[in-house]
Motif scaffolding. Structure first.
Motif, mmCIF file in Angstrom:
data_model
loop_
_atom_site.group_PDB
_atom_site.id
_atom_site.type_symbol
_atom_site.label_atom_id
_atom_site.label_comp_id
_atom_site.label_asym_id
_atom_site.label_seq_id
_atom_site.Cartn_x
_atom_site.Cartn_y
_atom_site.Cartn_z
ATOM 1 N N SER A 211 0.855 -1.194 0.000
ATOM 2 C CA SER A 211 0.000 0.000 0.000
ATOM 3 C C SER A 211 0.883 1.234 0.000
ATOM 4 C CB SER A 211 -0.915 0.007 1.229
ATOM 5 O OG SER A 211 -1.724 1.172 1.238
ATOM 6 N N THR A 212 0.773 2.042 -1.061
ATOM 7 C CA THR A 212 1.559 3.264 -1.168
ATOM 8 C C THR A 212 0.647 4.422 -1.532
ATOM 9 O OG1 THR A 212 2.039 2.750 -3.496
ATOM 10 C CG2 THR A 212 3.667 2.070 -1.877
ATOM 11 N N ASN A 213 0.902 5.557 -0.898
ATOM 12 C CA ASN A 213 0.166 6.790 -1.193
ATOM 13 C C ASN A 213 -1.337 6.597 -1.095
ATOM 14 O OD1 ASN A 213 2.520 8.373 -1.748
ATOM 15 N ND2 ASN A 213 2.688 7.305 -3.712
ATOM 16 N N ALA A 214 -1.754 6.142 0.090
ATOM 17 C CA ALA A 214 -3.173 5.943 0.368
ATOM 18 C C ALA A 214 -3.492 6.499 1.749
ATOM 19 C CB ALA A 214 -3.524 4.460 0.298
ATOM 20 N N ASP A 215 -4.638 7.136 1.863
ATOM 21 C CA ASP A 215 -5.107 7.690 3.129
ATOM 22 C C ASP A 215 -6.336 6.933 3.611
ATOM 23 O OD1 ASP A 215 -3.268 9.658 3.658
ATOM 24 O OD2 ASP A 215 -4.431 11.270 2.713
ATOM 25 N N ASN A 216 -6.383 6.713 4.912
ATOM 26 C CA ASN A 216 -7.557 6.126 5.552
ATOM 27 C C ASN A 216 -7.881 4.747 4.989
ATOM 28 O OD1 ASN A 216 -9.643 6.017 7.395
ATOM 29 N ND2 ASN A 216 -11.096 7.110 6.077
ATOM 30 N N VAL A 217 -6.910 3.852 5.081
ATOM 31 C CA VAL A 217 -7.113 2.445 4.741
ATOM 32 C C VAL A 217 -7.417 1.706 6.040
ATOM 33 C CG1 VAL A 217 -6.098 0.370 3.751
ATOM 34 C CG2 VAL A 217 -5.547 2.617 2.783
ATOM 35 N N ILE A 218 -8.594 1.127 6.125
ATOM 36 C CA ILE A 218 -9.044 0.470 7.349
ATOM 37 C C ILE A 218 -9.081 -1.036 7.134
ATOM 38 C CG2 ILE A 218 -10.974 0.217 8.966
ATOM 39 C CD1 ILE A 218 -11.741 3.106 8.354
ATOM 40 N N LEU A 219 -8.369 -1.762 7.998
ATOM 41 C CA LEU A 219 -8.352 -3.226 7.931
ATOM 42 C C LEU A 219 -9.005 -3.789 9.184
ATOM 43 C CD1 LEU A 219 -5.777 -2.254 6.185
ATOM 44 C CD2 LEU A 219 -4.980 -4.582 6.472
ATOM 45 N N ASN A 220 -9.879 -4.754 8.978
ATOM 46 C CA ASN A 220 -10.516 -5.434 10.102
ATOM 47 C C ASN A 220 -10.724 -6.898 9.725
ATOM 48 O OD1 ASN A 220 -12.004 -5.639 12.658
ATOM 49 N ND2 ASN A 220 -13.792 -5.941 11.336
ATOM 50 N N GLU A 221 -10.252 -7.805 10.547
ATOM 51 C CA GLU A 221 -10.377 -9.240 10.262
ATOM 52 C C GLU A 221 -9.777 -9.570 8.896
ATOM 53 O OE1 GLU A 221 -11.649 -11.487 12.408
ATOM 54 O OE2 GLU A 221 -12.196 -10.007 13.916
ATOM 55 N N VAL A 222 -8.533 -9.175 8.709
ATOM 56 C CA VAL A 222 -7.812 -9.450 7.466
ATOM 57 C C VAL A 222 -6.714 -10.478 7.763
ATOM 58 C CG1 VAL A 222 -6.353 -8.493 5.643
ATOM 59 C CG2 VAL A 222 -8.308 -7.180 6.509
ATOM 60 N N PHE A 223 -6.757 -11.608 7.055
ATOM 61 C CA PHE A 223 -5.800 -12.692 7.269
ATOM 62 C C PHE A 223 -5.150 -13.042 5.929
ATOM 63 C CE2 PHE A 223 -9.384 -13.224 10.179
ATOM 64 C CZ PHE A 223 -8.745 -13.198 11.412
ATOM 65 N N ILE A 224 -3.842 -12.956 5.881
ATOM 66 C CA ILE A 224 -3.107 -13.352 4.685
ATOM 67 C C ILE A 224 -2.047 -14.359 5.124
ATOM 68 C CG2 ILE A 224 -1.708 -12.581 2.742
ATOM 69 C CD1 ILE A 224 -3.067 -9.863 2.968
ATOM 70 N N GLY A 225 -2.145 -15.578 4.628
ATOM 71 C CA GLY A 225 -1.324 -16.655 5.152
ATOM 72 C C GLY A 225 -2.033 -17.330 6.311
ATOM 73 N N GLU A 226 -1.278 -17.990 7.163
ATOM 74 C CA GLU A 226 -1.882 -18.653 8.318
ATOM 75 C C GLU A 226 -2.355 -17.633 9.339
ATOM 76 O OE1 GLU A 226 -0.085 -21.909 10.396
ATOM 77 O OE2 GLU A 226 0.828 -22.679 8.564
ATOM 78 N N LYS A 227 -3.502 -17.894 9.929
ATOM 79 C CA LYS A 227 -3.980 -17.039 10.999
ATOM 80 C C LYS A 227 -3.085 -17.215 12.231
ATOM 81 C CE LYS A 227 -8.908 -17.156 9.821
ATOM 82 N NZ LYS A 227 -10.280 -17.489 10.317
ATOM 83 N N ALA A 228 -2.734 -16.102 12.815
ATOM 84 C CA ALA A 228 -1.962 -16.150 14.047
ATOM 85 C C ALA A 228 -2.874 -16.548 15.205
ATOM 86 C CB ALA A 228 -1.329 -14.804 14.328
ATOM 87 N N THR A 229 -2.322 -17.301 16.150
ATOM 88 C CA THR A 229 -3.069 -17.662 17.350
ATOM 89 C C THR A 229 -2.493 -16.874 18.524
ATOM 90 O OG1 THR A 229 -1.586 -19.539 17.718
ATOM 91 C CG2 THR A 229 -3.585 -19.947 16.423
ATOM 92 N N VAL A 230 -2.761 -17.289 19.745
ATOM 93 C CA VAL A 230 -2.204 -16.603 20.902
ATOM 94 C C VAL A 230 -0.690 -16.749 20.882
ATOM 95 C CG1 VAL A 230 -4.271 -16.927 22.271
ATOM 96 C CG2 VAL A 230 -2.486 -18.648 22.334
ATOM 97 N N PRO A 231 0.038 -15.773 21.388
ATOM 98 C CA PRO A 231 1.505 -15.872 21.363
ATOM 99 C C PRO A 231 2.006 -17.014 22.215
ATOM 100 C CG PRO A 231 0.780 -14.006 22.695
ATOM 101 C CD PRO A 231 -0.435 -14.522 22.002
ATOM 102 N N SER A 232 3.064 -17.634 21.747
ATOM 103 C CA SER A 232 3.633 -18.758 22.486
ATOM 104 C C SER A 232 4.351 -18.226 23.725
ATOM 105 C CB SER A 232 4.602 -19.536 21.604
ATOM 106 O OG SER A 232 5.641 -18.690 21.155
ATOM 107 N N ALA A 233 4.452 -19.081 24.717
ATOM 108 C CA ALA A 233 5.134 -18.685 25.949
ATOM 109 C C ALA A 233 6.631 -18.713 25.756
ATOM 110 C CB ALA A 233 4.729 -19.629 27.075
ATOM 111 N N ALA A 234 7.340 -17.926 26.559
ATOM 112 C CA ALA A 234 8.813 -17.936 26.521
ATOM 113 C C ALA A 234 9.338 -19.257 27.064
ATOM 114 C CB ALA A 234 9.357 -16.785 27.365
ATOM 115 N N LYS A 235 10.408 -19.744 26.464
ATOM 116 C CA LYS A 235 10.991 -21.013 26.911
ATOM 117 C C LYS A 235 12.217 -20.746 27.778
ATOM 118 C CE LYS A 235 9.348 -23.772 23.034
ATOM 119 N NZ LYS A 235 9.716 -24.629 21.883
#
Length: 449
Positions: free
Chosen positions: A425-449
């Motif tokens: 996205s270049t030279n665009a104003d007011n681009v609103i994203l909601n529930e946008v998934f490209i590739g695998e959906k991320a889940t909750v973050p993994s815990a530190a090991k």
């Protein structure tokens, strides 16, 4: 930041977000404004007039006679019964006529360019001029239809196909005449210029219906709706894979319903246009507007395109409940450049299922990197509920100019399962994203090991 400006910006963004809902009341009002053609009860069969469906005999004189009889009777239905009817030349409509091509019937046009002379007033890639007659042509008609379950074959894969490599001189001359405002009467092409005719062109017409027929093998664009309004196209199918075989091209068109169409085209499935460059901008009072595309199956180069010839402007376009049945290069494609001017605004796209594409959603103000001085305005574009299995290039592309940004783009509930590049996205104003998934959906973050 000034508190008043902050309040204004918050109000503007909130108002834009609220507009994201697909405006069914607007689409309902457009459909209510579209009138189906009213056809008188008179009927005439081309077979009874002497046409032979043997694929060899020239049936054009009998089709012409049928049209003349309809004119004499203030309209009627021309019946084309089972058989293959060769026409050495075009069909020219009069008002109040339905060309009914029955199941098992095929109209097969000759591919001899001289059969489509004398020239008629038409348009070629956004410029008005005189050229070969479209194969089916109506000018300044009202209440016209092409119906039935038969086939129209444009025989575009032989002689006409050779014109593509030779069209450069004529194409460039037409554009030069556009840019220099050459008088229309002096824009004469035809023999020697190699500009292919459209298969079906309705020019300055109203109350149009094209229903259930099959369209094959067009020389150029398949269905061109030029300066026409109150149009219904439904239930038709295609197998037209020659050069520039756009399926449906509304141009300076108003109040158009395209539904339940099965595309299979060598170019864009639907390409919404509105004139080219200087000539298009001079016709800004007649943009293409109020166009509904729904319940269609896409297959070809691109699904729905706006542009690139859109200089009079395009607004109020509604695309919903469509899917692909094969490969597309791009799903939804808005394209213009700095030669065009004009605008693209109020575009709503929802519930689209794409399989494999090169790019899923693509908006560019810099098509082919061409032009200067006439940047287009692109604003208020709403995408929602769109899925795509794979984008071999990019998922979402938005390309404006630093001094003419694309504005107000909403992307809601978009899922692209695989993409080489996610978002550019270049030279665009007011681009609103909601529930946008490209590739695998991320889940909750993994815990530190």
């Amino acid at each position: 930041m000034n508190i008043r400006l902050l309040i204004f910006l918050l109000f503007s963004v909130t108002g834009f977000a609220q507009e994201n809902k697909f405006p069914t009341a607007k689409t309902d009002s457009i459909i209510n404004a579209i009138q189906l053609p009213k056809i008188p009860s008179y009927q005439v069969s081309v077979e009874k007039l002497g046409a032979k469906g043997d694929s060899v005999s020239n049936s054009k004189p009998f089709f012409d006679k049928a049209m003349a009889l309809c004119k004499k009777n203030n309209g009627g239905t021309i019946v084309v019964p089972k058989g293959i009817y060769l026409l050495n030349g075009p069909i020219h409509f009069v008002s109040n006529v339905n060309l009914k091509i029955e199941k098992g019937a095929k109209i097969k046009f000759s591919d001899k360019p001289e059969d489509y002379l004398p020239m008629v007033l038409t348009s070629w890639e956004g410029t008005m001029l005189y050229n070969y007659s479209p194969l089916i042509y109506a000018y300044d008609c009202k209440n016209i239809a092409i119906t039935g379950e038969g086939t129209i074959d444009g025989e575009g894969g032989k002689t006409w196909k050779t014109f593509k490599a030779k069209e450069g001189k004529g194409k460039e001359l037409s554009r030069e005449m556009n840019h220099t405002n050459v008088s229309l009467i002096d824009r004469k092409f035809g023999t020697g210029y190699f500009l292919r005719p459209q298969m079906i062109q309705f020019f300055k017409c109203s109350n149009i219906l094209i229903e259930n027929v099959r369209i094959e093998n067009s020389p150029f664009w398949c269905v061109h709706l030029l300066k026409s309004e109150s149009i219904t196209i439904r239930g038709i199918s295609y197998k037209s894979l020659n050069y520039n075989n756009d399926g449906i091209d509304p141009e300076y068109a108003k109040n158009v319903l395209i539904e339940n169409v099965t595309f299979n085209n060598g170019d864009d499935n639907v390409a919404i246009k509105a004139g080219r460059d200087h000539e298009g901008r001079a016709n800004s009072a007649t943009p293409s507007e109020n166009i509904i595309i729904r319940n269609c199956n896409f297959k070809g180069l691109h699904g729905v395109v706006i542009g690139s010839e859109m200089s009079a402007g395009v607004k109020n376009v509604f695309v919903e409940n469509c899917k692909t049945v094969g490969y597309l290069k791009r799903g939804i494609y808005l394209k213009t450049n700095a030669d065009r001017g004009g605008f693209i605004k109020n575009v709503f796209v929802r519930n689209i299922q794409l399989d494999e594409v090169e790019d899923c959603l693509y908006i560019t103000a810099n098509y082919h990197g061409e032009g200067k001085g006439y940047q287009s305005e692109i604003s208020n574009v709403f995408f929602s509920d769109i899925s795509c299995n794979k984008a071999s290039a990019s998922g979402i592309v938005i390309q404006g100019f630093a001094d003419k940004k694309i504005k107000n783009i909403s992307l809601n509930n978009i899922e692209i399962k695989s993409a080489k590049n996610a978002i550019s996205s270049t030279n665009a104003d007011n681009v609103i994203l909601n529930e946008v998934f490209i590739g695998e959906k991320a889940t909750v973050p993994s815990a530190a090991k």
